[in-house]
Design a protein around this motif. Structure first.
Motif, PDB file in Angstrom:
ATOM      1  N   LEU A 207     -32.332  29.541 116.474  1.00  0.00           N
ATOM      2  CA  LEU A 207     -31.974  28.318 117.210  1.00  0.00           C
ATOM      3  C   LEU A 207     -30.958  27.495 116.426  1.00  0.00           C
ATOM      4  CD1 LEU A 207     -35.401  27.129 118.657  1.00  0.00           C
ATOM      5  CD2 LEU A 207     -33.438  28.009 119.899  1.00  0.00           C
ATOM      6  N   ARG A 208     -31.247  27.410 115.122  1.00  0.00           N
ATOM      7  CA  ARG A 208     -30.335  26.664 114.266  1.00  0.00           C
ATOM      8  C   ARG A 208     -28.963  27.317 114.214  1.00  0.00           C
ATOM      9  NH1 ARG A 208     -32.329  24.068 108.691  1.00  0.00           N
ATOM     10  NH2 ARG A 208     -33.795  22.697 109.672  1.00  0.00           N
ATOM     11  N   VAL A 209     -28.976  28.630 114.045  1.00  0.00           N
ATOM     12  CA  VAL A 209     -27.710  29.360 113.958  1.00  0.00           C
ATOM     13  C   VAL A 209     -26.942  29.180 115.274  1.00  0.00           C
ATOM     14  CG1 VAL A 209     -26.682  31.648 113.676  1.00  0.00           C
ATOM     15  CG2 VAL A 209     -28.661  30.998 112.300  1.00  0.00           C
ATOM     16  N   THR A 210     -27.674  29.278 116.390  1.00  0.00           N
ATOM     17  CA  THR A 210     -27.025  29.123 117.697  1.00  0.00           C
ATOM     18  C   THR A 210     -26.431  27.725 117.820  1.00  0.00           C
ATOM     19  OG1 THR A 210     -28.776  30.506 118.556  1.00  0.00           O
ATOM     20  CG2 THR A 210     -27.426  29.400 120.197  1.00  0.00           C
ATOM     21  N   GLN A 211     -27.198  26.731 117.382  1.00  0.00           N
ATOM     22  CA  GLN A 211     -26.746  25.338 117.461  1.00  0.00           C
ATOM     23  C   GLN A 211     -25.413  25.169 116.711  1.00  0.00           C
ATOM     24  OE1 GLN A 211     -29.535  22.834 115.452  1.00  0.00           O
ATOM     25  NE2 GLN A 211     -29.018  21.016 116.625  1.00  0.00           N
ATOM     26  N   VAL A 212     -25.371  25.712 115.495  1.00  0.00           N
ATOM     27  CA  VAL A 212     -24.171  25.563 114.671  1.00  0.00           C
ATOM     28  C   VAL A 212     -23.002  26.365 115.255  1.00  0.00           C
ATOM     29  CG1 VAL A 212     -23.208  26.041 112.387  1.00  0.00           C
ATOM     30  CG2 VAL A 212     -25.451  24.996 112.596  1.00  0.00           C
ATOM     31  N   MET A 213     -23.303  27.589 115.684  1.00  0.00           N
ATOM     32  CA  MET A 213     -22.230  28.421 116.256  1.00  0.00           C
ATOM     33  C   MET A 213     -21.663  27.769 117.511  1.00  0.00           C
ATOM     34  SD  MET A 213     -21.841  30.920 114.285  1.00  0.00           S
ATOM     35  CE  MET A 213     -22.441  30.023 112.924  1.00  0.00           C
TER      36      MET A 213
END
Ligand SMILES: Nc1ncnc2c1ncn2[C@@H]1O[C@H](COP(=O)(O)OP(=O)(O)OP(=O)(O)O)[C@@H](O)[C@H]1O
Length: 646
Positions: free
Chosen positions: A401-407
């Motif tokens: 989720l975090r990675v998706t948020q940043v990407m």
């Protein structure tokens, strides 16, 4: 839930471990006889609200004085080789008594604590006792993302003496896994409300295992069977019984033991509203209550009978020859008149006899292993804590989720500023400011939760002298770095090239360097506020306000800041980061030319800011300010953590 476990009988020696690990799980080398006399704990209550008190007091007198007595002259003893059970209804003071016995109850401005607790008739220092005491609190304090095996191995690595090799420590953890029947779930996560993990009984056994690892002489357990079915509860107490028979002093509070569990209790203390109603051998309790006029007409579980008496409930099938109207008071009076004097005389006699067996003098092993020292070196503590921190946070670090948020943010920003022209100054400054907002808020918000979330575990582990605060602090903050640094790197990589910011490699690397340093400063702010508040909600609110002030004064939104507010920008790390980023984009000849044109006719404030950016001194000031903040926030967070009583 039924516990699917196979417990090896604790008293049966296991053949699989070496003699070293065997000794860890076998007889303690330092038996502890504990005595406590007249323990009294009183707390001052906050004044009740108008229209209805928040606190209900147990007696009219205590309400009048706004003071509540939680423990009232409680005395007792616990001997090696025995289980001493503390029984009583909910709220009778069991946990408070156990906390007092393990030295976790201290007088404060709002609470007074008196009475004496001695080990081996005063021959053992409290510090010696602390290191040899295992305390299993009611609430299991474990890292949810570690497996059962990892939880025990890390604990063994941190708590067992440095004389043991790593392999020996691992084998000791395996021995505990076998002893407690945790083999089937050894590689399952501990879990929490949000993460599926082991059952409540298994979790409780991991907590017990962590204490068993160090082979404590005194093992204190607060409600170890709560939430377990009667079979699992029986198995667990059977394990404790086996440990006691090896020479350990076991004290446990328990809510409602079955009669077969009760049979395993050597000594029993019955509490009711902080007062002692019985203290003596478990098997003698029923005779004592009969002697003071309380007898069941039919055979009952002694524990049920005693709990009814402590609750002041007279069942129809009880024969009561005493004053029925005030049963509780009558039982407390009988205890004070009949049992307490006998008990006090008995413990002083017993001590003289016992002292011949356990002198309480320090053993040579004791002298070699000073109690106040940690088991392992600082560097080893740091390395183990760092590994544990990385393991514990691996799920979070690469949480999709975090990675998706940043990407998503990176691609969105890249598309919004697609192939931005260096002459579109306002737009480019907007992108640089967006970098500063995103990478200021994101890390500081993540860091705010670090210490409030770990406070309880930190308290537990530090009170067991597992490691120093400095090793924990450095390992914990370093453990966050991979996530904190990898994500911004990827973000900048995507957005920088999509937006076509200055194409020289040097400019890109400098931008990345500034952002990564800035992330670490913002993380420091989050850690500091979290450590100051130790409450995630209040800390995140405060960080929001601070970040807002920093963003507003960074120079992008407002150019003409009123003089009385201007000082604020010098405290804003966003201001320094923004200045450095502008410097990288517009610091060269071409950049200066664009800026001058952009600022032609611009405000005084705007000119001043860009003027500062252009000069080398402005760059040095900004770098120095970020460096000071980086060190300052981290030192402050550490100092704030130190003030916590752990
Ligand atoms: N610091 C405090 N301030 C006010 N009340 C307190 C404080 N500490 C304990 N109490 C009260 O003292 C009583 C005894 O608490 P304690 O936790 O020792 O009970 P217990 O017998 O362990 O209960 P349970 O079996 O439910 O865990 C409770 O009513 C609790 O609310």
């Amino acid at each position: 839930m039924t516990e699917q476990v196979e417990l090896t009988h604790p008293s049966k020696p296991t053949t699989t471990h070496s003699s070293m690990e065997d000794s860890i799980l076998s007889s303690p080398t330092f038996p502890i006889s504990l005595k406590f006399v007249d323990l009294t704990y009183k707390v001052k209550l906050a004044p009740p609200h108008k229209g209805g008190g928040v606190f209900r007091s147990t007696s009219a007198a205590s309400t009048a004085h706004q003071e509540r007595t939680i423990l009232k002259n409680v005395s007792g003893a616990a001997s090696p080789g025995e289980i001493t059970a503390v029984l009583g209804p909910s709220g009778s003071g069991k946990s408070t008594l156990l906390n007092a016995l393990v030295g976790r109850l201290h007088p404060t401005p709002h609470a007074s604590f008196s009475g004496s607790i001695t080990a081996n008739d005063g021959a053992s220092k409290p510090s010696a006792l602390r290191r040899r005491t295992g305390f299993v609190a009611q609430e299991d304090l474990l890292y949810p993302h570690l497996t059962v095996r990892e939880s025990l191995v890390f604990c063994a690595l941190l708590r067992l003496p440095r004389a043991l090799t790593r392999d020996a420590k691992r084998r000791a953890a395996e021995a505990v896994i076998t002893e407690l029947g945790l083999g089937k779930c050894a590689d399952t996560l501990i879990g929490s409300v949000f993460v599926r993990g082991v059952s409540g009984g298994e979790r409780k056994r991991v907590s017990i295992g962590q204490e068993m690892l160090v082979g404590p002489s005194l093992l204190v357990l607060d409600e170890p069977t709560s939430g377990l079915d009667s079979t699992a509860a029986h198995r667990l107490v059977l394990t404790m019984h086996g440990l006691a028979r090896k020479g350990m002093t076991v004290i446990m509070s328990i809510h409602q033991p079955s009669s077969r569990v009760y049979q395993m209790f050597d000594a029993v203390i019955l509490l009711s509203e902080g007062c002692c109603m019985y203290c003596g051998r478990g098997r003698d309790a029923m005779d004592y209550f009969a002697s003071v006029g309380f007898t069941p007409r039919f055979p009952v579980n002694p524990a049920d009978f005693m709990l009814d008496l402590a609750n002041g409930v007279a069942q129809v099938d009880y024969q009561i020859d005493a004053d029925k109207s005030n049963m509780k008071q009558s039982l407390v009076t009988s205890y004070n008149k009949l049992l307490a004097p006998k008990f006090m005389a008995c413990i002083s006699d017993k001590t003289e006899v016992e002292d011949n067996v356990h002198t309480g003098r320090q053993t040579p092993q004791d002298q070699q292993d000073p109690i106040n020292h940690y088991s392992i070196r600082w560097t080893d503590q740091f390395a183990i804590l760092l590994r544990r921190s990385l393991k514990e946070r691996r799920h979070e670090a690469f949480n999709y989720l975090r990675v998706t948020q940043v990407m998503a943010a990176a691609v969105l920003a890249g598309l919004m500023w697609w192939r931005n022209d260096i002459r579109d100054v306002r737009d480019r400054l907007g992108l640089l400011f967006f970098f500063s907002i995103f990478w200021g808020v994101f890390p500081s918000f993540n860091a705010v939760f670090t210490f409030p979330q770990e406070r309880a575990i930190l308290g537990k582990e530090r009170s067991s002298s597992m490691y120093s605060l400095s090793s924990y602090y450095l390992a914990r903050t370093a453990g966050d770095l991979p996530m904190e640094l990898v994500l911004p790197t990827v973000f900048i990589f995507i957005t920088y090239w999509m937006a076509e910011l200055r194409s020289e490699l040097e400019a890109f690397l400098l931008t990345l360097l500034v952002i990564l340093s800035y992330v670490m400063v913002a993380q420091g702010l989050g850690l500091t506020v979290g450590a100051a508040m130790m409450d995630a909600k209040r800390a995140s609110t405060l960080v929001t306000v601070i970040q807002l002030a920093f963003l507003l004064t960074a120079g992008f939104y407002v150019e003409k800041i009123p003089p009385c507010m201007r000082w604020l920008k010098y405290t804003s790390f966003t201001y320094y980061c923004f200045r450095l980023l502008i410097g990288i984009q517009y610091g060269g000849r071409e950049g200066r030319f664009v800026l001058v044109r952009f600022n032609h006719g611009g405000s005084e404030e705007g000119e001043a800011m860009f003027g500062e950016v252009e000069g080398t001194s402005g760059v040095i000031v900004s770098i120095a300010a970020l460096a000071v903040m980086f060190v300052g926030y981290r030192l402050l967070a550490y100092a704030l953590l130190r003030r916590l009583k752990v």
